[in-house]
Enzyme design. Structure first.
Site, PDB file in Angstrom:
ATOM      1  N   LEU A  18      12.626 -38.498 118.357  1.00 31.58           N
ATOM      2  CA  LEU A  18      14.044 -38.808 118.610  1.00 31.58           C
ATOM      3  C   LEU A  18      14.791 -37.581 119.110  1.00 31.58           C
ATOM      4  CD1 LEU A  18      14.921 -40.922 115.448  1.00 31.58           C
ATOM      5  CD2 LEU A  18      14.715 -41.761 117.780  1.00 31.58           C
ATOM      6  N   GLY A  19      14.354 -36.433 118.675  1.00 29.03           N
ATOM      7  CA  GLY A  19      15.052 -35.223 119.107  1.00 29.03           C
ATOM      8  C   GLY A  19      14.498 -34.026 118.368  1.00 29.03           C
ATOM      9  N   ARG A  20      14.869 -32.861 118.836  1.00 31.09           N
ATOM     10  CA  ARG A  20      14.459 -31.676 118.102  1.00 31.09           C
ATOM     11  C   ARG A  20      15.591 -30.666 118.068  1.00 31.09           C
ATOM     12  NH1 ARG A  20       9.238 -29.329 120.118  1.00 31.09           N
ATOM     13  NH2 ARG A  20       8.458 -31.457 120.269  1.00 31.09           N
ATOM     14  N   GLY A  21      15.697 -29.990 116.965  1.00 28.27           N
ATOM     15  CA  GLY A  21      16.759 -29.006 116.836  1.00 28.27           C
ATOM     16  C   GLY A  21      16.228 -27.795 116.102  1.00 28.27           C
ATOM     17  N   SER A  80      16.377 -27.087 113.057  1.00 31.22           N
ATOM     18  CA  SER A  80      15.779 -27.279 111.742  1.00 31.22           C
ATOM     19  C   SER A  80      14.467 -28.049 111.799  1.00 31.22           C
ATOM     20  CB  SER A  80      16.764 -27.982 110.815  1.00 31.22           C
ATOM     21  OG  SER A  80      17.217 -29.157 111.416  1.00 31.22           O
ATOM     22  N   GLY A  81      14.153 -28.648 112.910  1.00 30.72           N
ATOM     23  CA  GLY A  81      12.886 -29.343 112.996  1.00 30.72           C
ATOM     24  C   GLY A  81      12.906 -30.474 114.007  1.00 30.72           C
ATOM     25  N   VAL A 109      12.622 -34.522 114.886  1.00 28.30           N
ATOM     26  CA  VAL A 109      12.900 -35.809 114.246  1.00 28.30           C
ATOM     27  C   VAL A 109      12.123 -36.922 114.940  1.00 28.30           C
ATOM     28  CG1 VAL A 109      14.715 -37.341 113.454  1.00 28.30           C
ATOM     29  CG2 VAL A 109      15.243 -34.971 113.949  1.00 28.30           C
ATOM     30  N   LYS A 125      12.281 -36.328 109.552  1.00 28.55           N
ATOM     31  CA  LYS A 125      12.425 -34.990 110.116  1.00 28.55           C
ATOM     32  C   LYS A 125      11.428 -34.038 109.496  1.00 28.55           C
ATOM     33  CE  LYS A 125      15.911 -31.923 111.480  1.00 28.55           C
ATOM     34  NZ  LYS A 125      17.319 -31.942 111.741  1.00 28.55           N
ATOM     35  N   ASP A 181      26.077 -25.734 110.281  1.00 28.31           N
ATOM     36  CA  ASP A 181      25.646 -25.960 111.663  1.00 28.31           C
ATOM     37  C   ASP A 181      26.337 -27.198 112.225  1.00 28.31           C
ATOM     38  OD1 ASP A 181      24.389 -25.455 114.026  1.00 28.31           O
ATOM     39  OD2 ASP A 181      22.420 -26.186 113.407  1.00 28.31           O
TER      40      ASP A 181
END
Ligand SMILES: *[C@@H]1O[C@H](CO)[C@@H](O)[C@H](O)[C@H]1NC(C)=O
Ligand SMILES: *[C@@H]1O[C@H](CO)[C@@H](O)[C@H](O)[C@H]1NC(C)=O
Ligand SMILES: *[C@@H]1O[C@H](CO)[C@@H](O)[C@H](O)[C@H]1NC(C)=O
Ligand SMILES: *[C@@H]1O[C@H](CO)[C@@H](O)[C@H](O)[C@H]1NC(C)=O
Ligand SMILES: *[C@@H]1O[C@H](CO)[C@@H](O)[C@H](O)[C@H]1NC(C)=O
Ligand SMILES: *[C@@H]1O[C@H](CO)[C@@H](O)[C@H](O)[C@H]1NC(C)=O
Ligand SMILES: *[C@@H]1O[C@H](CO)[C@@H](O)[C@H](O)[C@H]1NC(C)=O
Length: 802
Positions: A521-524, A526-527, A529, A543, A640
């Protein structure tokens, strides 16, 4: 013997350790004396204790309480109104089955009124029921038949019983829970000269209440799983419905009926259902002439011209500082915006002018004030001021006009407003009981004693009430003792039933539900997802946390904190996985993805966020952050905040993601030794690069940036094309420019229209946009002490909400 019964056996043997010092039963002729702390009865499994409960240094009440909650929680008491001296008093079981409680002088204070031929023993059962048994096991008397303020699972309530609220000294209050004359189980408020039902909502019809009247079986009970059902179809269910949890249903001293569960590890209570998620709706909470305000914590103030009757108990209400005269020439009205008092209408008039309404009230000596709805011309003169509430949402109440003599001065500060700089409150977390204490700044001139009103309300989980529109479904931690956690958990221990609540997942389970982590779904920071579907078909976001530098214990501790946070504007965390080396969070799947895609989406997103939606996103995010910052037990600083961490649900309502990870990921939070700046460039408060400690104000700063981006529809960091300039400088300059513009531009129209997202074609609410801009500027102050708190922000935004 399977694993489960073994652990049960183990538990039972541990629990019975205290039994050695207490008694299992009382035989005829023996007694419990108040001096010996060992003179108590234990239930066989150790859950309940029965004995003398000290309400003050000198006085005690014969009671039953939970043995294992961190604070003694009394579930039943014999003599709350007549405590006995903590010396020389005793409880005696006679051979005829009568239990007699006598004071040091020998005076009988309480008796169970049993007269039978032969009693066998008195015993405290595992259910918390104190029974006197006759020969052959017949029950001569039981405490379950005369409840005080608490109903335990398997204890039923019938037409002749009632629960009565009690304060901490066990003294009964004026709220009660019993069947009414239609055989509907209801909450009553019985004050000196007033008595009324406040739950179910009396203004509803019987059909809207979903109740069945006149079922003469009149009974109701809570079962051990957490489900309440009464003969009138009154029903509710604990949020943590399931076996193995200690529960109680208590009518608290604030008039709210709450269902609690005991956390076995922390030994504290959490609320899993309550009759009034919005405490101010408990009529009579603030007594006569009192007004309940959200600050945002519910608190009581007096109507202007009235003073507190008893500062230690705000529910006693307020009394007038004047003698009202009937002479219309000598009175005037004080206007209280957004305020309403419930009921006690002398009449209802429609389509009348304010002047007419005033005259109606002036001409009636019984009229103490009136509610007026501008625009509708509705006019309700009142005979009594009760159930007062000041709401922030405009339009949900009329305006109240209170009659006072002409000579009386009313200061602006005594008018209950929902202004940002209104009553201050702070949470008092030092007390073990975690009360909220509200301080009011009104009426400062009238001497020291009255300058600070302290209103105590709520119980250990009052954290909930800090929010206005937040609907409680409950929160809790499902955490077992470490030895149970480490093994194969929880399926084997029979906790599968509670899967829709916070729990631990195995890595294999998550591999299956995400189909080997396929759907990213996405990445940021913190990790990464992934999307997953649980066995019960629930869609979740999974996540994989990168970079968790904490051990198993701390990880679980942090997760316990996160797991109990539940708020409509925060992404719900359903559980976690901690099978080394994997650290994974399982949370609610939010349909519409993150705000950045929607707001700055450009080509990929075809949806343009309209003004209304942007404003409600700003308000929602502010509420979510305010909740995080002021939750009493642990401060949660997000650290954040940015559009990527704001998810939008199907109605485009915002939900904040990734909260509570600050400590886990060593982002700082309350921990001052930040070795590395986390967060994201462009949203970072200046204190990250200075040596100042990190406080909740860093989130306020980041929120300011998000506000500007909502207004502009573009990333602030993209606004200035100057390549070399640091984004922090761009922001600084923009804030200065906006500040000047706001000051200069008298009409504000043109300048605002220039700033606000051009894609909106000027379709925006001028007042809301201006408020958002002003807020953004104050949130972006370099000096963090000059930034507002998140609840100030909520109030400010709510005051211009439509
Ligand atoms: C009470 O708490 C102790 C530790 O605090 C625990 O060992 C015991 O099992 C608990 N008893 C019950 C009945 O939960
Ligand atoms: C309670 O006890 C204290 C000291 O033990 C004593 O000074 C006080 O007078 C007592 N109060 C009552 C009401 O007996
Ligand atoms: C209510 O329950 C008590 C105790 O179980 C019993 O004595 C009483 O008769 C019951 N009342 C009614 C109306 O059923
Ligand atoms: C009983 O309560 C349930 C749930 O609250 C509701 O769906 C049902 O219609 C009610 N029945 C009656 C007869 O009111
Ligand atoms: C009355 O309540 C009992 C449960 O206490 C229930 O079994 C019965 O169906 C109810 N009667 C009606 C007419 O709803
Ligand atoms: C109200 O009137 C009573 C007697 O009628 C008087 O004793 C009292 O002082 C008056 N109170 C005020 C605030 O004027
Ligand atoms: C918090 O409560 C405790 C105990 O009730 C009290 O001693 C303390 O002064 C309070 N702290 C503040 C800051 O009000």
């Amino acid at each position: 013997m399977d694993a489960r019964s073994f652990s049960l056996l183990l538990l039972t043997s541990i629990q019975c350790l205290p039994c050695i010092s207490g008694l299992d039963f009382l035989s005829p002729g023996s007694s419990l004396s108040v001096e010996h702390s060992s003179d108590v009865l234990y239930s066989p499994d150790g859950t309940f204790t029965c004995g003398f409960y000290q309400v003050s240094p000198n006085s005690s009440v014969f009671s039953i309480w939970f043995s294992n909650s961190s604070e003694k929680t009394v579930v039943w008491s014999a003599n709350p109104l007549h405590p006995v001296y903590t010396w020389g008093s005793k409880l005696m079981l006679n051979s005829d089955g009568s239990m007699v409680l006598s004071d040091h002088s020998g005076q009988i204070v309480w008796t169970n009124n049993v007269r039978s031929s032969a009693a066998h023993q008195a015993r405290l059962l595992d259910s918390g029921n104190l029974v006197v048994k006759g020969k052959g096991g017949s029950i001569l008397w039981e405490s379950f038949a005369s409840p005080t303020d608490t109903l335990l699972p398997r204890q039923s309530i019938n037409a002749t019983m009632k629960l009565v609220s009690a304060n901490r000294a066990l003294v009964p209050g004026h709220y009660s829970f019993h069947f009414d004359d239609q055989y509907l189980v209801s909450l009553f408020d019985d004050e000196k000269d007033l008595s009324f039902i406040y739950w179910p909502n009396p203004s509803r019809t019987i059909w809207e209440k979903l109740r069945t009247p006149f079922n003469s079986s009149t009974s109701g009970a809570l079962d051990t799983l957490g489900h309440f059902l009464a003969s009138d179809n009154a029903t509710f269910t604990a949020a943590d419905w399931g076996p193995g949890i200690l529960r109680r249903l208590t009518l608290d001293s604030d008039g709210n009926l709450r269902l609690y569960s005991l956390d076995k590890v922390q030994r504290t209570w959490s609320v899993t259902w309550m009759a009034f998620p919005q405490l101010c709706k408990v009529r009579g909470l603030c007594g006569r002439n009192g007004i309940c305000v959200y600050t945002p914590v519910p608190a009581c103030v007096c109507a202007p011209g009235y003073q507190v009757v008893d500062p230690s108990d705000r529910s006693k209400g307020c009394s007038p500082k004047f003698n009202i005269t009937c002479d219309a020439q000598k009175v005037r009205f004080v206007e209280l915006p957004n305020t309403d008092f419930l009921g006690y209408d002398l009449g209802a008039h429609r389509f009348v002018s304010l002047r007419t309404c005033k005259n109606i009230c002036l001409s009636d000596c019984n009229c103490v004030g009136f509610a007026y709805w501008r625009g509708y011309g509705d006019c309700y003169p009142k005979s009594t001021l009760l159930g007062g509430v000041t709401l922030i949402n405009l339009g949900s109440t009329g305006t109240m006009y209170i009659k006072i003599p002409k000579g009386i001065q009313v200061s602006m500060s005594s008018i209950p407003h929902s202004q940002p700089l209104g009553p201050k409150y702070r949470a008092n977390c030092s007390a073990a009981n975690r009360y909220f204490i509200a301080h009011f700044t009104d009426e400062r001139k009238t001497g020291q004693n009255e300058s600070k009103y302290v209103y105590l309300y709520g119980f250990s989980s009052a954290i909930f009430l800090a929010e206005l529109i937040f609907v409680v479904l409950g929160w809790f931690i499902l955490r077992r003792e470490g030895r149970q956690l480490r093994g194969v958990w929880p399926a084997e221990v029979g906790y599968e039933m509670i899967t829709n609540h916070f729990r631990r997942y195995t890595y294999t389970e998550l591999v299956t539900s995400t189909r080997r982590f396929q759907d990213e779904l996405g990445r940021g920071t913190s990790g990464i997802v992934y999307k997953g579907v649980l066995k019960d078909k629930r869609e979740v976001a999974v996540k994989k946390l990168a970079d968790v530098n904490q051990g198993e214990e701390e990880f679980q501790h942090e997760l316990n904190v996160i797991g109990r946070i539940y708020h409509m504007h925060l992404v719900r965390v359903w559980g976690f996985c901690s099978d080394d080396p994997h650290r994974i969070l399982v949370s609610e799947f939010v349909e519409n993805g993150s705000l950045d895609k929607m707001l700055f989406g450009g080509g990929s997103s075809h949806v343009l966020l309209e003004w209304k939606q942007r404003f409600s996103i700003a308000l929602g995010v502010a509420k979510g952050l305010a909740y995080l910052h002021h939750e009493c037990s642990e401060w949660v600083i997000h650290c954040d905040m940015k559009p990527e961490n704001i998810l939008l649900d199907e109605n485009l309502e915002p939900k904040i993601a990734d909260f509570g990870l600050a400590k886990l990921l060593n982002r700082g939070g309350s921990n001052m030794s930040v070795s590395r700046i986390r967060g994201t460039r462009g949203y970072l408060a200046p204190e990250w690069v200075s040596s100042l400690p990190i406080t909740a104000k860093v989130d306020v700063y980041s929120f300011g940036v998000v506000l500007l981006e909502l207004l502009k529809g573009a990333r602030v960091s993209d606004l200035d094309k100057n390549e070399d300039e640091e984004v922090e400088m761009v922001l600084k300059r923009m804030v200065r420019m906006l500040m000047e513009m706001l000051e200069l531009d008298v009409s504000e129209q043109s300048f605002l229209a220039d700033f606000v997202d051009t894609r909106l074609n000027g379709h925006f609410n001028n007042l809301q946009a201006r408020t958002m801009m002003k807020l953004a500027i104050s949130c972006l102050q370099e000096d963090r002490s000059r930034r507002p708190t998140m609840e100030n922000v909520v109030q400010m935004l709510a005051s211009v909400d439509e």
